[in-house]
Design a protein around this motif. Structure first.
Motif, PDB file in Angstrom:
ATOM      1  N   THR A  71       7.753  -1.718  -7.502  1.00 50.31           N
ATOM      2  CA  THR A  71       6.443  -1.844  -8.117  1.00 50.31           C
ATOM      3  C   THR A  71       5.944  -3.288  -8.061  1.00 50.31           C
ATOM      4  O   THR A  71       6.724  -4.218  -7.818  1.00 50.31           O
ATOM      5  N   ARG A 118      -3.242  -3.316  -5.392  1.00 54.60           N
ATOM      6  CA  ARG A 118      -3.299  -3.344  -3.930  1.00 54.60           C
ATOM      7  C   ARG A 118      -4.668  -2.892  -3.434  1.00 54.60           C
ATOM      8  O   ARG A 118      -5.145  -3.379  -2.405  1.00 54.60           O
ATOM      9  N   THR A 159      -1.903  -3.454   7.810  1.00 56.17           N
ATOM     10  CA  THR A 159      -1.749  -2.315   6.908  1.00 56.17           C
ATOM     11  C   THR A 159      -2.981  -2.102   6.042  1.00 56.17           C
ATOM     12  O   THR A 159      -3.266  -0.981   5.622  1.00 56.17           O
ATOM     13  N   ASP A 164       0.625  -6.567   3.880  1.00 60.65           N
ATOM     14  CA  ASP A 164       1.784  -5.991   4.570  1.00 60.65           C
ATOM     15  C   ASP A 164       3.024  -6.003   3.685  1.00 60.65           C
ATOM     16  O   ASP A 164       3.805  -5.046   3.657  1.00 60.65           O
ATOM     17  N   PHE A 187       2.695  -3.362   1.111  1.00 66.99           N
ATOM     18  CA  PHE A 187       2.911  -2.057   1.729  1.00 66.99           C
ATOM     19  C   PHE A 187       4.412  -1.784   1.865  1.00 66.99           C
ATOM     20  O   PHE A 187       4.883  -0.677   1.582  1.00 66.99           O
ATOM     21  N   LEU A 188       5.172  -2.812   2.290  1.00 68.37           N
ATOM     22  CA  LEU A 188       6.629  -2.667   2.364  1.00 68.37           C
ATOM     23  C   LEU A 188       7.196  -2.337   0.991  1.00 68.37           C
ATOM     24  O   LEU A 188       8.076  -1.467   0.864  1.00 68.37           O
ATOM     25  N   THR A 243       5.822  -0.747  -1.469  1.00 69.27           N
ATOM     26  CA  THR A 243       5.579   0.653  -1.834  1.00 69.27           C
ATOM     27  C   THR A 243       6.529   1.589  -1.107  1.00 69.27           C
ATOM     28  O   THR A 243       6.961   2.601  -1.662  1.00 69.27           O
ATOM     29  N   GLN A 244       6.862   1.265   0.142  1.00 64.62           N
ATOM     30  CA  GLN A 244       7.790   2.105   0.897  1.00 64.62           C
ATOM     31  C   GLN A 244       9.205   2.035   0.342  1.00 64.62           C
ATOM     32  O   GLN A 244      10.017   2.937   0.559  1.00 64.62           O
ATOM     33  N   LEU A 245       9.508   0.961  -0.379  1.00 63.90           N
ATOM     34  CA  LEU A 245      10.839   0.780  -0.971  1.00 63.90           C
ATOM     35  C   LEU A 245      10.860   1.149  -2.451  1.00 63.90           C
ATOM     36  O   LEU A 245      11.856   0.907  -3.128  1.00 63.90           O
ATOM     37  N   ALA A 246       9.757   1.725  -2.941  1.00 60.98           N
ATOM     38  CA  ALA A 246       9.636   2.117  -4.353  1.00 60.98           C
ATOM     39  C   ALA A 246       9.777   0.913  -5.276  1.00 60.98           C
ATOM     40  O   ALA A 246      10.304   1.014  -6.392  1.00 60.98           O
TER      41      ALA A 246
END
Length: 436
Positions: free
Chosen positions: A390, A395, A417, A379, A382-383, A385-388
């Motif tokens: 690295t 993953r 997730t 999770d 995943f967060l 990746t949503q915030l760009a």
């Protein structure tokens, strides 16, 4: 001629710190809030402050030839308001002010202060530019400063980091509790299963905490591990058991009230053997322990730890407290990085993680699937990746390990997730009905 309002509006977009300029006169101390402060020279040390000609403090500085500047911290907005005349009251009451060499007072708990003698005074339109030779300086506190921007006071908003790293500190312990002797039926998890899952985590780039007594260092010799592991030690003598280990991390729990006894010996012995160290402070986000935790962070940084970990306790941490604590803890720990162990309680885990990311922390302790109540590894990534943001972690490999863990566990894991990432085959009829 430029419009005065347009001039102010443009300048308001240039953020500055907030300071209180003080001086001393025959009838006592005087002061005002100012943001027009600037360094002039390092050798000799000179600073300037611009004061409006019509204000009382201007006349007193011109007459006394001395002034001091106290730079305010993020939590000292009210002091700024009082000295700006926005709030009525005795400007020097309720706080500790100390006269310095020139006689001008400085705020004892400011983030920084300068004590100056005026050496030049230049006309600057409706202001006078006073240049002061710095007689003394201090930095009583290390925390975020108070800022002035767009005609409002606020705090420093740190940018999100470019990269985030995670370490699994919970899976091995949970698997150990599920082991059956010799892997006999009806075992839910065999020793082979446990070693395979932990190896998968390390292969995915996740540093994994192993159990020095049972799971890993007995089944996976340190000398041949891939190096992406950590162990918790409680005695300096235990470090000798890691002889031949490479690229590992020694974790030690430090008492916030006195963290430098056994901790120092373990850190020194580990460093001698080429092992990194993480000093852990438990229940770090309990409001009543804030002062002790901050003092411990500073002392641990002085011991030469590679990292300092703050563990959330039984009471859920609030994002506001996480933000306030980290703003000061990060400053006190520098250059030693902080890492966090957070719980996924009341839906606050990822919120607190985001707060930490915005507060200068980008290292987290997690657990695969979130099976021990800690922050779920998948999770959090995943967060990211949503915030760009690295991460060196693979993953896809982590999701694969979580899928295998769910199979062994025989129940849906708290983290969700990975199920989306693994594809619709994992979404069962029970999931559609909301069965836990």
């Amino acid at each position: 001629m430029i419009d005065a309002e347009a001039f102010r509006a443009a300048l308001s977009q240039w953020p500055t710190g907030v300071g209180v300029v003080t001086t001393v006169a025959g009838d006592g101390w005087h002061g005002m809030t100012a943001s027009s402060v600037c360094s002039v020279s390092l050798d000799p040390p000179l600073v300037l402050v611009c004061l409006a000609e019509q204000i009382y403090t201007h006349r007193l500085v011109a007459e006394s030839g001395v002034f001091a500047i106290s730079f305010l911290a993020k939590d000292q907005t009210r002091i700024g308001e009082i000295f700006a005349g926005r709030v009525a009251g005795d400007r020097f009451a309720g706080r500790t002010w100390e006269p310095r060499q020139t006689g001008a007072p400085v705020l004892a708990d400011a983030v920084g202060w300068l004590d100056c003698r005026v050496v030049h005074a230049y006309p600057g339109g409706d202001h006078t530019i006073f240049v002061g030779a710095v007689q003394a300086a201090g930095t009583p506190r290390r925390t975020a400063p108070l800022l002035f921007h767009s005609r409002a006071w606020g705090q420093l908003a740190d940018p999100l980091p470019a990269e985030m790293t995670v370490a699994d500190t919970g899976l091995a312990a949970v698997l150990q509790r599920r082991l059956q002797p010799n892997g006999t039926a009806p075992a839910r998890v065999t020793r082979h299963d446990a070693h395979r899952l932990l190896a998968a985590l390390r292969s995915a780039g996740v540093r994994t905490r192993l159990d020095i007594e049972s799971l890993a260092l007995s089944g996976i010799p340190p000398a041949v591990t891939d190096g992406n592991w950590s162990v918790v030690l409680h005695d300096p003598a235990q470090v000798a058991r890691l002889a031949g280990a490479r690229d590992g991390v020694v974790e030690v729990h430090a008492a916030a009230e006195r963290p430098d006894l056994v901790t120092r010996e373990i850190v020194n012995e580990s460093r001698r053997r080429g092992l990194a160290t993480v000093a852990r402070i438990s229940d770090a986000f309990a409001p009543a322990r804030t002062s002790a935790v901050l003092d411990a962070v500073e002392r641990l940084a002085g011991l030469g730890c590679t990292e300092i970990a703050l563990d959330e306790g039984s009471a859920p941490a609030s994002p506001l407290h996480v933000r306030n604590l980290l703003q000061e803890a990060v400053a006190r720990a520098r250059p030693t990085p902080l890492r966090l162990r957070l719980h996924e309680a009341y839906g606050l885990g990822l919120v607190n993680a985001l707060t930490a990311l915005k507060s200068g922390v980008h290292r987290f302790d997690v657990t695969l699937g979130g099976i021990d109540g800690g922050l779920c590894a998948e999770d959090l990534l995943f967060l990211a990746t949503q915030l760009a943001i690295t991460s060196p972690v693979d993953r896809a490999g982590l999701v694969s390990a979580a899928t295998e863990l769910e199979r062994l566990w025989g129940a849906v894991l708290p983290g969700r997730t990975y199920r989306v990432a693994a594809g619709p085959a994992l979404i069962t009829a029970d999931d559609e009905k909301g069965t836990p």
